[in-house]
Design an enzyme around this catalytic site. Structure first.
Site, short mmCIF file in Angstrom:
data_model
loop_
_atom_site.label_atom_id
_atom_site.label_comp_id
_atom_site.label_asym_id
_atom_site.label_seq_id
_atom_site.Cartn_x
_atom_site.Cartn_y
_atom_site.Cartn_z
N SER A 1 -3.66 14.40 -14.40
CA SER A 1 -4.96 14.34 -15.07
C SER A 1 -5.25 15.73 -15.65
O SER A 1 -4.66 16.72 -15.20
CB SER A 1 -6.00 13.98 -14.02
OG SER A 1 -7.28 14.44 -14.36
N LYS B 1 -3.86 16.65 -7.67
CA LYS B 1 -3.12 16.49 -8.93
C LYS B 1 -2.28 17.73 -9.22
O LYS B 1 -1.19 17.63 -9.77
CB LYS B 1 -4.08 16.20 -10.08
CG LYS B 1 -4.70 14.79 -10.05
CD LYS B 1 -3.65 13.70 -10.12
CE LYS B 1 -4.22 12.33 -10.43
NZ LYS B 1 -3.24 11.24 -10.17
N ASP C 1 0.87 -1.18 0.00
CA ASP C 1 0.00 0.00 0.00
C ASP C 1 0.91 1.23 0.00
O ASP C 1 1.52 1.56 1.02
CB ASP C 1 -0.89 -0.03 1.25
CG ASP C 1 -1.79 1.20 1.33
OD1 ASP C 1 -1.58 2.16 0.55
OD2 ASP C 1 -2.70 1.20 2.17
N ASN D 1 1.90 6.09 -10.73
CA ASN D 1 0.60 6.08 -11.42
C ASN D 1 -0.57 6.06 -10.47
O ASN D 1 -1.65 6.55 -10.80
CB ASN D 1 0.56 4.82 -12.32
CG ASN D 1 -0.84 4.49 -12.76
OD1 ASN D 1 -1.39 5.15 -13.64
ND2 ASN D 1 -1.46 3.49 -12.14
N TYR E 1 -9.58 16.15 -5.73
CA TYR E 1 -8.75 15.44 -6.73
C TYR E 1 -7.93 16.45 -7.54
O TYR E 1 -6.72 16.28 -7.71
CB TYR E 1 -9.68 14.64 -7.63
CG TYR E 1 -9.02 13.88 -8.75
CD1 TYR E 1 -8.21 12.77 -8.49
CD2 TYR E 1 -9.23 14.24 -10.09
CE1 TYR E 1 -7.63 12.05 -9.53
CE2 TYR E 1 -8.65 13.52 -11.13
CZ TYR E 1 -7.86 12.43 -10.84
OH TYR E 1 -7.28 11.72 -11.87
N SER E 2 -8.59 17.51 -8.02
CA SER E 2 -7.90 18.53 -8.82
C SER E 2 -6.73 19.12 -8.04
O SER E 2 -5.63 19.28 -8.57
CB SER E 2 -8.86 19.69 -9.12
OG SER E 2 -9.35 19.63 -10.41
N1 LIG Z 1 -9.29 6.66 -15.33
C1 LIG Z 1 -9.30 7.89 -15.80
O1 LIG Z 1 -10.21 8.28 -16.53
C2 LIG Z 1 -8.18 8.84 -15.46
C3 LIG Z 1 -8.16 10.11 -16.03
C4 LIG Z 1 -7.12 10.98 -15.74
C5 LIG Z 1 -6.11 10.58 -14.88
N2 LIG Z 1 -6.15 9.33 -14.32
C6 LIG Z 1 -5.06 8.96 -13.43
O2 LIG Z 1 -4.44 7.79 -13.91
C7 LIG Z 1 -3.96 6.99 -12.83
C8 LIG Z 1 -4.52 5.58 -12.93
O3 LIG Z 1 -5.94 5.67 -12.94
P1 LIG Z 1 -6.87 4.38 -13.10
O4 LIG Z 1 -8.20 4.89 -13.52
O5 LIG Z 1 -6.19 3.33 -13.87
O6 LIG Z 1 -6.97 3.96 -11.55
P2 LIG Z 1 -7.65 2.68 -10.95
O7 LIG Z 1 -8.29 1.86 -12.02
O8 LIG Z 1 -8.49 3.10 -9.81
O9 LIG Z 1 -6.29 1.95 -10.43
C9 LIG Z 1 -6.36 0.89 -9.72
C10 LIG Z 1 -4.99 0.30 -9.44
O10 LIG Z 1 -4.36 1.00 -8.36
C11 LIG Z 1 -4.18 0.06 -7.28
N3 LIG Z 1 -4.19 0.79 -6.00
C12 LIG Z 1 -5.18 1.55 -5.48
N4 LIG Z 1 -4.81 2.06 -4.29
C13 LIG Z 1 -3.53 1.63 -4.06
C14 LIG Z 1 -2.60 1.83 -3.00
N5 LIG Z 1 -2.90 2.56 -1.94
N6 LIG Z 1 -1.38 1.24 -3.11
C15 LIG Z 1 -1.06 0.48 -4.19
N7 LIG Z 1 -1.91 0.26 -5.22
C16 LIG Z 1 -3.14 0.82 -5.15
C17 LIG Z 1 -5.33 -0.94 -7.49
O11 LIG Z 1 -5.16 -2.18 -6.87
P3 LIG Z 1 -5.62 -2.46 -5.34
O12 LIG Z 1 -7.02 -1.93 -5.20
O13 LIG Z 1 -5.51 -3.94 -5.19
O14 LIG Z 1 -4.65 -1.73 -4.50
C18 LIG Z 1 -5.21 -1.11 -9.01
O15 LIG Z 1 -4.10 -1.89 -9.36
C19 LIG Z 1 -4.40 7.72 -11.56
O16 LIG Z 1 -3.35 8.54 -11.09
C20 LIG Z 1 -5.55 8.59 -12.04
O17 LIG Z 1 -5.74 9.72 -11.22
C21 LIG Z 1 -7.16 8.46 -14.59
#
Ligand SMILES: NC(=O)c1ccc[n+]([C@@H]2O[C@H](COP(=O)([O-])OP(=O)(O)OC[C@H]3O[C@@H](n4cnc5c(N)ncnc54)[C@H](OP(=O)(O)O)[C@@H]3O)[C@@H](O)[C@H]2O)c1
Length: 273
Positions: A138, A155, A60, A87, A151-152
């Site tokens: 983001s 980031k 974590d 990430n 969140y904003s």
């Molecule tokens: N999705 C979008 O539309 C979007 C848009 C702009 C920016 N972003 C950015 O892109 C990045 C990835 O986004 P995403 O949508 O792929 O996120 P996500 O689907 O929520 O990512 C989940 C991953 O992060 C792990 N995780 C969550 N909390 C954790 C912790 N405390 N320690 C270690 N691992 C952890 C989860 O596994 P576990 O739950 O097992 O820990 C899983 O592997 C983020 O920084 C997000 O802000 C996303």
């Protein structure tokens, strides 16, 4: 990428997993990370079955001691670390005045503190390797967005961190990068928080969604080209330009769309089954 070791936080599914897959398919040895060890192992096994070199380290990263262990174990297993993609991150859709302190804390921890903890542990090794440290931000990190205020702001803190470290490590050969990615087509497993800190399915939002593999390819290209800042999507680039030169215009456009944003981002929440 051949022979390089890359650590990607939050990579058992979602964008992190696809960045890891893209790096591994170009020859990198990748370290996958998440909290849920079982799901993480399944991802690592799937990578290996398709011929990619992947290790899994459950941690974590919002806990400083686990962030330290993650980097230590990576170095123990591979003897080096060339690329860190910070990430991990998640979103909170809600009205600021309604947001619970605990939910605020979780958003700041996962989007910002985790980036501080893991990069502090890795940065000396990354400098020694003349490697890459890339933060995943983001479009919400370019201009403050309504109903995404926590969140904003978390980031945006990453922007200051990337700027500061870029100057602090100048001359070391380290590539510092920050990627402002747009809304992506959500992984079916993706959940975000509401103001009470409850898990909900991510609201659809109002933007065109980018496919995750496309996002991952852009991040990896940014690493290969050792680019500092990359803003994804045409609307993101427009937002970046307008936020810098015409911030009043961006504010006006958001205010004009406030009822629509409120409806999509708050009123239509779908809870985790
Ligand atoms: N999705 C979008 O539309 C979007 C848009 C702009 C920016 N972003 C950015 O892109 C990045 C990835 O986004 P995403 O949508 O792929 O996120 P996500 O689907 O929520 O990512 C989940 C991953 O992060 C792990 N995780 C969550 N909390 C954790 C912790 N405390 N320690 C270690 N691992 C952890 C989860 O596994 P576990 O739950 O097992 O820990 C899983 O592997 C983020 O920084 C997000 O802000 C996303």
């Amino acid at each position: 990428m051949k022979g390089k070791v890359a650590l990607i936080t939050g990579s058992s599914y979602g964008i992190g997993r696809e960045i890891a897959r893209e790096l591994a398919s170009r020859g990198a040895r990748v370290v996958l990370n998440a909290r849920n060890a079982q799901r993480l192992q399944q991802t690592a096994i799937a990578f290996r079955e398709s011929g990619l070199e992947a290790e899994a380290i459950a941690a974590d990263v919002t806990r400083p001691e686990e962030a330290a262990r993650l980097v230590r174990e990576t170095l123990e297993r591979f003897g080096r670390l060339d690329i860190l993609v910070s990430n991990v991150g998640t979103n909170l859709f809600g009205e600021f005045a309604e947001t619970e302190a605990e939910a605020m804390r979780r958003i700041v921890e996962v989007n910002y503190l985790a980036a501080l903890y893991v990069s502090r542990e890795a940065i000396k090794e990354l400098m020694a390797r003349k490697g890459s440290l890339v933060f995943i931000s983001s479009l919400a990190g370019l201009h403050g967005l309504p109903y995404l205020s926590i969140y904003s702001s978390a980031k945006m803190a990453l922007t200051a961190l990337a700027q500061s470290l870029r100057i602090e490590t100048h001359g070391s050969g380290l590539h510092l990068g920050i990627a402002y990615i747009g809304a992506t087509k959500a992984d079916p497993e993706k959940r975000v928080l509401n103001a009470k800190g409850e898990l909900i399915r991510r609201p659809e939002g109002v933007l065109k969604l980018e496919p995750i593999p496309e996002v991952a390819r852009k991040v990896v290209r940014q690493i290969e080209r050792r680019q500092y800042k990359l803003v994804h999507t045409p609307i993101g680039k427009l937002n970046d330009f307008a936020s810098r030169y015409f911030p009043g215009l961006v504010s006006w456009a958001l205010r004009r769309n406030l009822p629509k944003l409120r409806k999509r981002m708050i009123e239509e929440h779908v809870y985790e089954e």
